[in-house]
Design a protein around this motif. Structure first.
Motif, PDB file in Angstrom:
ATOM      1  N   LEU A 114       0.580  -1.232  -0.016  1.00  9.57           N
ATOM      2  CA  LEU A 114       0.075   0.106   0.233  1.00  9.57           C
ATOM      3  C   LEU A 114       0.698   1.066  -0.163  1.00  9.57           C
ATOM      4  CD1 LEU A 114      -2.681  -1.281   2.750  1.00  9.57           C
ATOM      5  CD2 LEU A 114      -2.863  -1.199   0.092  1.00  9.57           C
ATOM      6  N   LEU A 115       2.134   1.261   0.559  1.00  5.81           N
ATOM      7  CA  LEU A 115       2.821   2.278   0.779  1.00  5.81           C
ATOM      8  C   LEU A 115       4.369   2.238  -0.335  1.00  5.81           C
ATOM      9  CD1 LEU A 115       2.707   2.679   4.667  1.00  5.81           C
ATOM     10  CD2 LEU A 115       1.344   3.743   2.891  1.00  5.81           C
ATOM     11  N   ASP A 116       3.999   1.623  -1.342  1.00  7.79           N
ATOM     12  CA  ASP A 116       5.294   1.703  -2.130  1.00  7.79           C
ATOM     13  C   ASP A 116       6.393   1.109  -1.534  1.00  7.79           C
ATOM     14  OD1 ASP A 116       3.731   2.644  -4.404  1.00  7.79           O
ATOM     15  OD2 ASP A 116       4.324   4.676  -3.713  1.00  7.79           O
ATOM     16  N   GLY A 117       6.324  -0.089  -1.126  1.00 11.21           N
ATOM     17  CA  GLY A 117       7.621  -0.531  -0.198  1.00 11.21           C
ATOM     18  C   GLY A 117       8.034  -0.190   1.079  1.00 11.21           C
ATOM     19  N   THR A 118       7.320   0.625   1.856  1.00 19.59           N
ATOM     20  CA  THR A 118       7.517   1.000   2.982  1.00 19.59           C
ATOM     21  C   THR A 118       7.133  -0.089   4.063  1.00 19.59           C
ATOM     22  OG1 THR A 118       7.341   3.309   2.478  1.00 19.59           O
ATOM     23  CG2 THR A 118       7.378   2.713   4.874  1.00 19.59           C
ATOM     24  N   VAL A 119       8.093  -0.705   4.920  1.00 21.41           N
ATOM     25  CA  VAL A 119       7.716  -1.379   5.958  1.00 21.41           C
ATOM     26  C   VAL A 119       7.773  -0.777   7.418  1.00 21.41           C
ATOM     27  CG1 VAL A 119       8.725  -3.604   7.257  1.00 21.41           C
ATOM     28  CG2 VAL A 119       9.000  -3.426   4.661  1.00 21.41           C
ATOM     29  N   LEU A 120       6.484  -0.697   7.916  1.00 23.58           N
ATOM     30  CA  LEU A 120       6.238  -0.139   9.210  1.00 23.58           C
ATOM     31  C   LEU A 120       6.481  -0.803  10.373  1.00 23.58           C
ATOM     32  CD1 LEU A 120       2.931   1.319   8.300  1.00 23.58           C
ATOM     33  CD2 LEU A 120       4.982   2.579   8.166  1.00 23.58           C
ATOM     34  N   PRO A 121       7.159  -0.322  11.402  1.00 20.06           N
ATOM     35  CA  PRO A 121       7.191  -1.097  12.735  1.00 20.06           C
ATOM     36  C   PRO A 121       5.791  -1.391  13.304  1.00 20.06           C
ATOM     37  CG  PRO A 121       8.659   1.264  12.712  1.00 20.06           C
ATOM     38  CD  PRO A 121       7.522   1.225  11.454  1.00 20.06           C
ATOM     39  N   VAL A 122       5.595  -2.634  13.873  1.00 21.34           N
ATOM     40  CA  VAL A 122       4.469  -3.024  14.296  1.00 21.34           C
ATOM     41  C   VAL A 122       4.116  -1.925  15.390  1.00 21.34           C
ATOM     42  CG1 VAL A 122       5.502  -4.115  16.393  1.00 21.34           C
ATOM     43  CG2 VAL A 122       3.274  -4.818  15.247  1.00 21.34           C
ATOM     44  N   GLY A 123       4.677  -1.142  16.027  1.00 18.66           N
ATOM     45  CA  GLY A 123       4.065  -0.212  17.192  1.00 18.66           C
ATOM     46  C   GLY A 123       3.367   0.820  16.442  1.00 18.66           C
ATOM     47  N   VAL A 124       3.662   1.134  15.102  1.00 14.64           N
ATOM     48  CA  VAL A 124       2.932   2.199  14.391  1.00 14.64           C
ATOM     49  C   VAL A 124       1.388   1.767  14.027  1.00 14.64           C
ATOM     50  CG1 VAL A 124       2.672   3.434  12.302  1.00 14.64           C
ATOM     51  CG2 VAL A 124       4.864   3.379  13.360  1.00 14.64           C
ATOM     52  N   ILE A 125       1.374   0.467  13.880  1.00 15.33           N
ATOM     53  CA  ILE A 125      -0.142  -0.100  13.579  1.00 15.33           C
ATOM     54  C   ILE A 125      -0.952  -0.081  14.874  1.00 15.33           C
ATOM     55  CG2 ILE A 125      -1.315  -1.823  12.570  1.00 15.33           C
ATOM     56  CD1 ILE A 125       0.417  -0.444  10.513  1.00 15.33           C
ATOM     57  N   THR A 126      -0.371  -0.680  16.011  1.00 20.72           N
ATOM     58  CA  THR A 126      -1.097  -0.661  17.174  1.00 20.72           C
ATOM     59  C   THR A 126      -1.243   0.740  17.735  1.00 20.72           C
ATOM     60  OG1 THR A 126       1.003  -1.171  18.498  1.00 20.72           O
ATOM     61  CG2 THR A 126       0.185  -2.972  17.690  1.00 20.72           C
ATOM     62  N   GLY A 127      -0.310   1.693  17.278  1.00 23.12           N
ATOM     63  CA  GLY A 127      -0.680   2.960  17.963  1.00 23.12           C
ATOM     64  C   GLY A 127      -1.813   3.492  17.214  1.00 23.12           C
ATOM     65  N   ALA A 128      -1.964   3.224  15.764  1.00 24.35           N
ATOM     66  CA  ALA A 128      -2.991   3.759  15.147  1.00 24.35           C
ATOM     67  C   ALA A 128      -4.612   3.131  15.361  1.00 24.35           C
ATOM     68  CB  ALA A 128      -2.713   3.311  13.335  1.00 24.35           C
ATOM     69  N   LEU A 129      -4.251   2.053  16.051  1.00 25.13           N
ATOM     70  CA  LEU A 129      -5.520   1.043  16.423  1.00 25.13           C
ATOM     71  C   LEU A 129      -6.023   1.632  17.861  1.00 25.13           C
ATOM     72  CD1 LEU A 129      -4.879  -2.747  15.635  1.00 25.13           C
ATOM     73  CD2 LEU A 129      -6.465  -0.867  14.656  1.00 25.13           C
ATOM     74  N   GLY A 130      -4.811   2.061  18.416  1.00 26.75           N
ATOM     75  CA  GLY A 130      -5.095   2.580  20.073  1.00 26.75           C
ATOM     76  C   GLY A 130      -5.793   3.752  20.303  1.00 26.75           C
ATOM     77  N   ALA A 131      -5.512   4.886  19.592  1.00 31.40           N
ATOM     78  CA  ALA A 131      -6.068   6.098  19.495  1.00 31.40           C
ATOM     79  C   ALA A 131      -7.624   6.100  19.459  1.00 31.40           C
ATOM     80  CB  ALA A 131      -5.360   7.088  18.528  1.00 31.40           C
ATOM     81  N   PRO A 132      -8.392   5.649  18.113  1.00 32.21           N
ATOM     82  CA  PRO A 132      -9.647   5.715  18.221  1.00 32.21           C
ATOM     83  C   PRO A 132     -10.206   4.775  19.376  1.00 32.21           C
ATOM     84  CG  PRO A 132      -8.466   4.303  16.350  1.00 32.21           C
ATOM     85  CD  PRO A 132      -7.501   5.087  17.035  1.00 32.21           C
ATOM     86  N   PHE A 133      -9.642   3.641  19.634  1.00 32.71           N
ATOM     87  CA  PHE A 133     -10.206   2.956  20.801  1.00 32.71           C
ATOM     88  C   PHE A 133     -10.382   3.575  22.011  1.00 32.71           C
ATOM     89  CE2 PHE A 133     -10.220  -0.239  24.111  1.00 32.71           C
ATOM     90  CZ  PHE A 133     -11.354  -1.041  23.528  1.00 32.71           C
ATOM     91  N   LEU A 134      -9.259   4.461  22.247  1.00 29.07           N
ATOM     92  CA  LEU A 134      -9.576   5.179  23.719  1.00 29.07           C
ATOM     93  C   LEU A 134     -10.610   6.128  23.499  1.00 29.07           C
ATOM     94  CD1 LEU A 134      -8.340   6.348  26.267  1.00 29.07           C
ATOM     95  CD2 LEU A 134      -6.587   7.778  24.824  1.00 29.07           C
ATOM     96  N   LEU A 135     -10.693   6.917  22.448  1.00 31.40           N
ATOM     97  CA  LEU A 135     -11.855   7.778  22.297  1.00 31.40           C
ATOM     98  C   LEU A 135     -13.173   7.214  22.424  1.00 31.40           C
ATOM     99  CD1 LEU A 135     -10.608  10.034  19.345  1.00 31.40           C
ATOM    100  CD2 LEU A 135     -10.407  10.605  21.577  1.00 31.40           C
ATOM    101  N   TRP A 136     -13.354   5.804  21.680  1.00 26.80           N
ATOM    102  CA  TRP A 136     -14.453   5.036  21.825  1.00 26.80           C
ATOM    103  C   TRP A 136     -14.821   4.637  23.182  1.00 26.80           C
ATOM    104  CZ3 TRP A 136     -15.143   0.049  23.332  1.00 26.80           C
ATOM    105  CH2 TRP A 136     -16.466  -0.509  23.151  1.00 26.80           C
ATOM    106  N   LEU A 137     -13.772   4.342  23.961  1.00 26.37           N
ATOM    107  CA  LEU A 137     -13.882   4.017  25.504  1.00 26.37           C
ATOM    108  C   LEU A 137     -14.370   5.195  26.321  1.00 26.37           C
ATOM    109  CD1 LEU A 137     -13.652   1.365  27.245  1.00 26.37           C
ATOM    110  CD2 LEU A 137     -11.279   2.320  27.847  1.00 26.37           C
ATOM    111  N   LEU A 138     -13.774   6.354  25.999  1.00 30.20           N
ATOM    112  CA  LEU A 138     -14.402   7.517  26.809  1.00 30.20           C
ATOM    113  C   LEU A 138     -15.692   7.839  26.359  1.00 30.20           C
ATOM    114  CD1 LEU A 138     -11.071   9.691  26.405  1.00 30.20           C
ATOM    115  CD2 LEU A 138     -12.069   8.624  28.337  1.00 30.20           C
TER     116      LEU A 138
END
Length: 359
Positions: free
Chosen positions: A327-351
């Protein structure tokens, strides 16, 4: 004629119906096993099931290696999946222990500063002392334990001694952790501005949480740590259930509240510390695992939280290593970037859901 009996209705507990014969923790365990093999067998380099077992068997017995495939499986894919599973279990248990003990969904290592303690110590080791590999992992472990001790000292007046009421105690520890995390974040930013570009890039990859440097040495250390910590969780699970009832009720049932809280904090912090030392501060796994497991299983469950943590890490790493480059033209992301992207909306939903309940 045989008597005709009416079909039994599913057992009702509270407002939830329990499906007979459905063990949701077993479902999570099966999902972890499935995703583990998906991570190893599929992706940018696919391996057939017969070839996988042949490669593992030959590696253990010293047999003939398959050129290319043996190296990719045994030195890249398999240790990466093994470490991902173990750090997911460790982060999931760490978050669930904190959240259950303090009865506060925000009380996870991410929020209360333990992960930042590991990050700050690791960045100091990288930038100031030029450390790498095991040196960085050791510094992260020491930093997480040191910050946990500091938070304990600040919060001991009420959060961990049992002299404050449940919610107030949890809030005190969370606030102390947030304050320390903010100070450590400033330290990390200062060190990053003083480092050269190459050193800063190495530190940044570690800060985001990554499985790119997974190897069997780290897997072995992490396995030994879990071998010690998991039986400790089984021992402390009984007092933890009592503490959920409140400090007064737990003391009335014979639980030593102060000693039990201290033991729980040590075990939870060690889980988070060894996981962070192995792969860096993989964001929000500890925070997400407990609430998701509670909603899936219908109750607070340490095994379910551990398995959800493993699922989050394995799924995020598979996306980061195999789908993100497409999706990003060969860019390999660290796993923490993906989990961080999941965590932010989940925190808002929890609140948001918490506000609706309070309304």
């Amino acid at each position: 004629m045989a008597a005709i009996t009416a079909p039994q209705e599913p057992k009702v507990t509270g407002q939830r119906r329990e499906r007979p014969g459905l063990n949701r923790t077993a479902v999570l365990a099966a999902a972890v096993v499935l995703l583990f093999f998906v991570s190893v067998l599929l992706g940018s380099y696919t391996v057939t099931i017969p070839d996988f077992f042949t490669i593992v068997y030959n590696h253990l017995t010293g047999g003939r290696k398959i050129p290319g495939a043996s190296f990719i499986v045994m030195e890249n894919k398999l240790p990466r999946a093994v470490i991902g599973t173990m750090i997911g279990l460790a982060f999931g248990l760490a978050g669930a222990l904190f959240q259950t003990m303090l009865r506060n969904p925000l009380a996870s290592p991410d929020v209360i500063g333990i992960s930042y303690g590991a990050s700050a110590a690791a960045v100091v080791a990288i930038v100031v002392f030029g450390a790498s590999g095991a040196g960085v992992s050791g510094a992260a472990l020491v930093g997480a334990l040191a910050v946990a001790a500091l938070i304990y000292a600040i919060s001991a007046g009420g959060a961990l001694r049992g002299t404050s009421r449940g919610n107030a105690a949890g809030n005190r520890l969370v606030l102390a952790g947030v304050g320390i995390a903010a100070a450590l974040h400033a330290v990390v930013n200062f060190l990053m501005t003083r480092a050269d570009i190459r050193t800063a890039a190495d530190a940044l990859v570690w800060l985001n949480g990554s499985l790119n440097s997974a190897n069997w040495d780290r897997a072995g250390v992490l396995f030994l740590a879990l071998l010690i910590l998991l039986p400790a969780v089984a021992v402390i699970a009984g007092p933890l259930r009592m503490l959920e009832l409140g400090d007064d009720a737990a003391a009335g049932l014979g639980v030593k509240v102060n000693a039990s809280r201290l033991a729980l904090v040590i075990i939870a912090v060690t889980f988070a510390a060894v996981a962070t030392a192995a792969a860096g501060p993989v964001s929000f796994v500890a925070f997400l695992a407990g609430p998701i497991a509670r909603r899936f299983a219908g109750k607070a469950s340490l095994p379910a939280s551990a398995l959800v943590g493993a699922l989050i890490v394995l799924a995020a790493d598979y996306f980061a290593a195999n789908l993100a480059p497409v999706l990003l033209d060969g860019t390999v992301l660290p796993v923490g970037v993906i989990t961080g992207a999941l965590g932010a909306p989940f925190l808002l939903w929890l609140l948001v859901t918490a506000n609706r309940k309070d309304a």
